[in-house]
Design an enzyme around this catalytic site. Structure first.
Site, mmCIF file in Angstrom:
data_model
loop_
_atom_site.group_PDB
_atom_site.id
_atom_site.type_symbol
_atom_site.label_atom_id
_atom_site.label_comp_id
_atom_site.label_asym_id
_atom_site.label_seq_id
_atom_site.Cartn_x
_atom_site.Cartn_y
_atom_site.Cartn_z
ATOM 1 N N HIS A 192 42.327 41.946 50.404
ATOM 2 C CA HIS A 192 42.434 41.382 51.757
ATOM 3 C C HIS A 192 43.911 41.317 52.109
ATOM 4 O O HIS A 192 44.775 41.717 51.301
ATOM 5 C CB HIS A 192 41.759 40.009 51.829
ATOM 6 C CG HIS A 192 42.189 39.069 50.737
ATOM 7 N ND1 HIS A 192 43.476 38.593 50.636
ATOM 8 C CD2 HIS A 192 41.519 38.547 49.675
ATOM 9 C CE1 HIS A 192 43.577 37.800 49.589
ATOM 10 N NE2 HIS A 192 42.404 37.758 48.966
ATOM 11 N N LYS A 217 49.198 31.098 46.609
ATOM 12 C CA LYS A 217 47.860 30.505 46.752
ATOM 13 C C LYS A 217 47.381 30.002 45.394
ATOM 14 O O LYS A 217 46.739 28.975 45.286
ATOM 15 C CB LYS A 217 46.873 31.548 47.297
ATOM 16 C CG LYS A 217 45.822 30.913 48.127
ATOM 17 C CD LYS A 217 44.382 31.168 47.900
ATOM 18 C CE LYS A 217 43.854 32.023 46.880
ATOM 19 N NZ LYS A 217 42.479 31.724 46.518
ATOM 20 N N GLY A 270 46.002 39.014 52.106
ATOM 21 C CA GLY A 270 46.849 38.296 51.135
ATOM 22 C C GLY A 270 47.400 39.262 50.103
ATOM 23 O O GLY A 270 48.608 39.276 49.816
ATOM 24 N N HIS A 271 46.518 40.080 49.532
ATOM 25 C CA HIS A 271 46.964 41.074 48.545
ATOM 26 C C HIS A 271 47.962 42.054 49.183
ATOM 27 O O HIS A 271 48.956 42.430 48.574
ATOM 28 C CB HIS A 271 45.771 41.886 48.037
ATOM 29 C CG HIS A 271 44.728 41.088 47.318
ATOM 30 N ND1 HIS A 271 43.432 40.961 47.788
ATOM 31 C CD2 HIS A 271 44.775 40.391 46.152
ATOM 32 C CE1 HIS A 271 42.734 40.214 46.939
ATOM 33 N NE2 HIS A 271 43.507 39.858 45.939
ATOM 34 N N VAL A 302 48.623 33.472 52.583
ATOM 35 C CA VAL A 302 48.167 34.107 53.828
ATOM 36 C C VAL A 302 46.808 33.518 54.197
ATOM 37 O O VAL A 302 45.919 33.412 53.351
ATOM 38 C CB VAL A 302 48.067 35.640 53.671
ATOM 39 C CG1 VAL A 302 47.529 36.280 54.941
ATOM 40 C CG2 VAL A 302 49.419 36.226 53.305
ATOM 41 N N ARG A 341 36.815 35.471 47.186
ATOM 42 C CA ARG A 341 35.587 34.671 47.069
ATOM 43 C C ARG A 341 35.091 34.170 48.426
ATOM 44 O O ARG A 341 33.962 33.674 48.504
ATOM 45 C CB ARG A 341 35.798 33.503 46.109
ATOM 46 C CG ARG A 341 35.969 33.955 44.660
ATOM 47 C CD ARG A 341 35.952 32.806 43.667
ATOM 48 N NE ARG A 341 35.850 33.271 42.302
ATOM 49 C CZ ARG A 341 36.890 33.474 41.466
ATOM 50 N NH1 ARG A 341 38.119 33.212 41.873
ATOM 51 N NH2 ARG A 341 36.690 33.913 40.244
ATOM 52 N N GLY A 386 41.084 43.101 42.883
ATOM 53 C CA GLY A 386 40.397 43.904 43.893
ATOM 54 C C GLY A 386 39.707 43.046 44.938
ATOM 55 O O GLY A 386 40.028 41.867 45.095
#
Ligand code: AMP
Length: 268
Positions: free
Chosen positions: A34, A147, A36-37, A174, A185, A31
């Site tokens: 962003h 990543k 990237g997800h 990303v 983070r 969760g």
């Protein structure tokens, strides 16, 4: 988009998809979503008819002194982002573990070193929760971000070693417009820490044309000189330069392909 909280219900849905031959893609996350997800969701979409995203802050992959308690959990926002990205089922369990759970999954070679060395038990927690998620959503395809390069290595090995019937897909890193790899983070960083953190992608970009040992040496030198950073590790693994740093209390990781000696692929 359906939100499913019960593991049993999730598995029942997955079994029904299997019976009817629906192709399923899984995107596991913790969760605080962003871009990237969301890029992972788009990759899953291309390969599956139904996309399941899990949002679960997995306690077993955090060390006792790590940020489990304060890890961001902006669920309403995650729900909206997942829906807009085209997720069909958002799996958001309260917990995935019985109180007396006593079974784990452990990959014992690729989990050593790097993040495995600085976060003892981390990859055991990851391998265990990913196995559980695969058994609950029964995906044909599961997408993970490059990543977390070591995590990808561990999961691919685990899937091979345990004959799990899923195809693992790696998605590219990303970054934000200043080059920092997106991470949940990053929101821990103050404005000053954010500026300091940029030394990480800048360093990786600066050394990517070098051979592995020169790249490690030069990246370490640059990162050690950069104000506000503490180096956790810098290593070259499988043609990638991988680094982890602390900026204040926040630990960030990143990696880049080392292109030294390789001709640019001229494919069009
Ligand atoms: P997390 O929520 O941090 O556990 O990440 C969930 C998935 O998203 C993992 O497969 C990560 O590797 C992936 N991911 C996280 N950040 C990025 C990023 N900046 N680019 C690509 N994938 C990412």
């Amino acid at each position: 988009m359906k939100v499913v909280r019960s593991p049993k219900v999730m598995q029942r849905m997955a079994l029904a998809w299997k019976r009817t031959g629906v192709k399923v893609g899984l995107v596991p996350t913790m969760g605080a979503l962003h871009e990237g997800h969301l890029s992972l969701v788009r990759l899953a979409r291309r390969r599956a008819q139904v996309v399941v995203m899990s949002v679960y802050v997995n306690p077993t992959q955090f060390g006792p002194k790590e940020d489990f308690a304060r890890y961001p959990r902006p669920f309403a926002q995650d729900r909206a982002l997942a829906q807009a990205a085209g997720v069909d089922v958002l799996f958001h369990p309260r917990t995935l573990y019985a109180e007396d759970a006593s079974t784990v999954v452990e990959e014992s070679v690729l989990s050593q070193g790097r993040c495995g060395a600085s976060r003892p038990g981390h990859f055991r927690g990851v391998a265990t929760v990913v196995t559980k998620l695969l058994l609950l959503a029964l995906p044909d395809v599961a997408v993970f971000g490059q990543k977390d390069a070591q995590q990808c290595d561990v999961i691919e090995r685990m899937v091979r070693d345990l004959n799990l019937p899923v195809k693992v897909v790696r998605a590219p890193v990303v970054r934000d417009r200043r080059g920092l790899a997106l991470s949940s983070r990053n929101r821990y960083l103050s404005a000053e820490e954010y500026e300091q953190a940029l030394a990480l992608p800048q360093t990786l970009a600066a050394v990517k044309g070098m051979g592995p040992s020169a790249a490690v040496r030069e990246a370490r030198r640059r990162l050690e000189q950069a104000p506000g950073l503490r180096v956790d590790y810098v290593e070259a693994v499988n043609g990638r330069l991988c680094a982890a740093i602390f900026v204040g209390r926040t630990r960030l990781i990143d990696n880049v392909a080392l292109t030294a000696g390789k001709r640019k692929a001229g494919r069009r």
